[in-house]
Design an enzyme around this catalytic site. Structure first.
Site, PDB file in Angstrom:
ATOM      1  N   LYS A 136     -15.361   6.145 -46.318  1.00  0.00           N
ATOM      2  CA  LYS A 136     -15.782   7.588 -46.429  1.00  0.00           C
ATOM      3  C   LYS A 136     -17.110   8.021 -45.261  1.00  0.00           C
ATOM      4  O   LYS A 136     -17.070   8.861 -44.639  1.00  0.00           O
ATOM      5  CB  LYS A 136     -16.196   8.201 -47.680  1.00  0.00           C
ATOM      6  CG  LYS A 136     -16.587   9.921 -47.658  1.00  0.00           C
ATOM      7  CD  LYS A 136     -15.702  10.529 -47.324  1.00  0.00           C
ATOM      8  CE  LYS A 136     -15.519  12.089 -47.540  1.00  0.00           C
ATOM      9  NZ  LYS A 136     -16.829  12.638 -47.389  1.00  0.00           N
ATOM     10  N   GLU A 144     -15.822  12.521 -38.170  1.00  0.00           N
ATOM     11  CA  GLU A 144     -15.816  14.286 -38.400  1.00  0.00           C
ATOM     12  C   GLU A 144     -16.754  14.608 -37.491  1.00  0.00           C
ATOM     13  O   GLU A 144     -16.340  15.652 -36.944  1.00  0.00           O
ATOM     14  CB  GLU A 144     -16.074  14.300 -39.839  1.00  0.00           C
ATOM     15  CG  GLU A 144     -15.850  15.664 -40.209  1.00  0.00           C
ATOM     16  CD  GLU A 144     -16.259  15.937 -41.758  1.00  0.00           C
ATOM     17  OE1 GLU A 144     -17.516  16.380 -41.798  1.00  0.00           O
ATOM     18  OE2 GLU A 144     -15.407  15.441 -42.566  1.00  0.00           O
TER      19      GLU A 144
END
Length: 298
Positions: A167, A174
């Site tokens: 993550k 991102e």
């Protein structure tokens, strides 16, 4: 139907509870905000669950998560399972697993992506821990992820720590994607050639190689505020980008795009820019993150 205790009913935790309940699961939620919780304390939560218990923690990373897991270690019993679904740093997971393991309590770390839209769209899940514990929690993972092939929205990434590591890298990527869209927006906005910037960005949604969900969210933001003039170009970073770069340095992996995106966020705190207004708008759209609006002089 399976039973789950859920600690933390904020932006994501609340919606996760709703999605799990819609799938038929029995979810008992606890939050310091008693207006949204089902029980008034962690002790009541533990008492309300049938053994063997599974408790999913969705509280801010760092000390709040550590304190919650420390308390759960005293309240739960051998055979129970704790899942940390927050954005904890992967290096915290070994400590949590060892602490709980002394009591015979299992531990999974889960990277959860989906933001405030996950209730309807589902969540992408990256899990670290033992195969046996993953299988125990699979009914909840399947309820939370989007419809479709499991492998397209769920991964057992490896042992303890692997979920949060995955993550972390996801969030670093991102950063770079948002920055690229934002810089493109600023270039279009600065151009004297393009007269309808929102129309151009909207037209990229189908058939182009840059189409994505993030692009759809930028279009949504521009529909609401075509010039993004209502926002200040001030963008915080929540830690994952920094951690990703630290790991890149530790592993001698070049990460110029992610590093530039992180430094751009630093620069956003010094001056206003169209690019950083776009990043701020994207973070508000997909994660419900707080933004700074411009003050209107009267």
């Amino acid at each position: 139907m399976a039973q789950l205790g859920l600690v933390g009913l904020g932006k994501m935790g609340f919606n996760m509870r709703e999605r799990l309940r819609a799938a038929g699961h029995d979810v008992v939620g606890y939050d310091r905000n008693t207006e949204v919780g089902d029980v008034a304390s962690l002790q009541e939560l533990a008492s309300a669950l049938s053994a063997p218990r599974i408790v999913w923690v969705m509280v801010p990373a760092g000390e709040p998560t550590r304190q919650t897991i420390d308390e759960l270690a005293d309240l739960l019993d051998e055979g129970d399972l704790v899942i940390d679904g927050g954005n904890s740093r992967y290096t915290d997971d070994a400590h949590n697993a060892e602490l709980l393991g002394r009591q015979g309590i299992g531990y999974l770390d889960v990277g959860v992506s989906g933001g405030v839209w996950g209730k309807d769209n589902g969540y992408g899940l990256m899990v670290g821990g033992s195969e046996a514990d993953v299988e125990r929690a699979m009914p909840f993972f399947d309820a939370l992820r989007p419809e479709g092939p499991r492998e397209e929205s769920f991964a057992h990434a490896g042992g303890v720590g692997a979920g949060h590591y995955a993550k972390m890298v996801h969030n670093g990527i991102e950063y770079g994607l948002m920055q690229a869209y934002a810089e493109g927006f600023e270039l279009l906005d600065a151009s004297k050639v393009v007269q309808n910037v929102p129309a151009v960005v909207k037209a990229w949604q189908r058939g182009t190689v840059v189409r994505s969900w993030l692009l759809e969210l930028l279009v949504r933001a521009l529909d609401e505020d075509p010039e993004l003039d209502d926002l200040e170009g001030y963008v915080e970073d929540s830690g994952e980008g920094r951690w990703t770069l630290e790991e890149a340095v530790n592993n001698a992996v070049p990460a110029p795009v992610i590093s530039a995106a992180l430094f751009a966020r630093f620069s956003s705190r010094q001056e206003d820019s169209a690019a950083m207004r776009a990043v701020a708008a994207l973070r508000e759209q997909f994660g419900g993150h707080a933004v700074k609006t411009k003050k209107v002089s009267g």
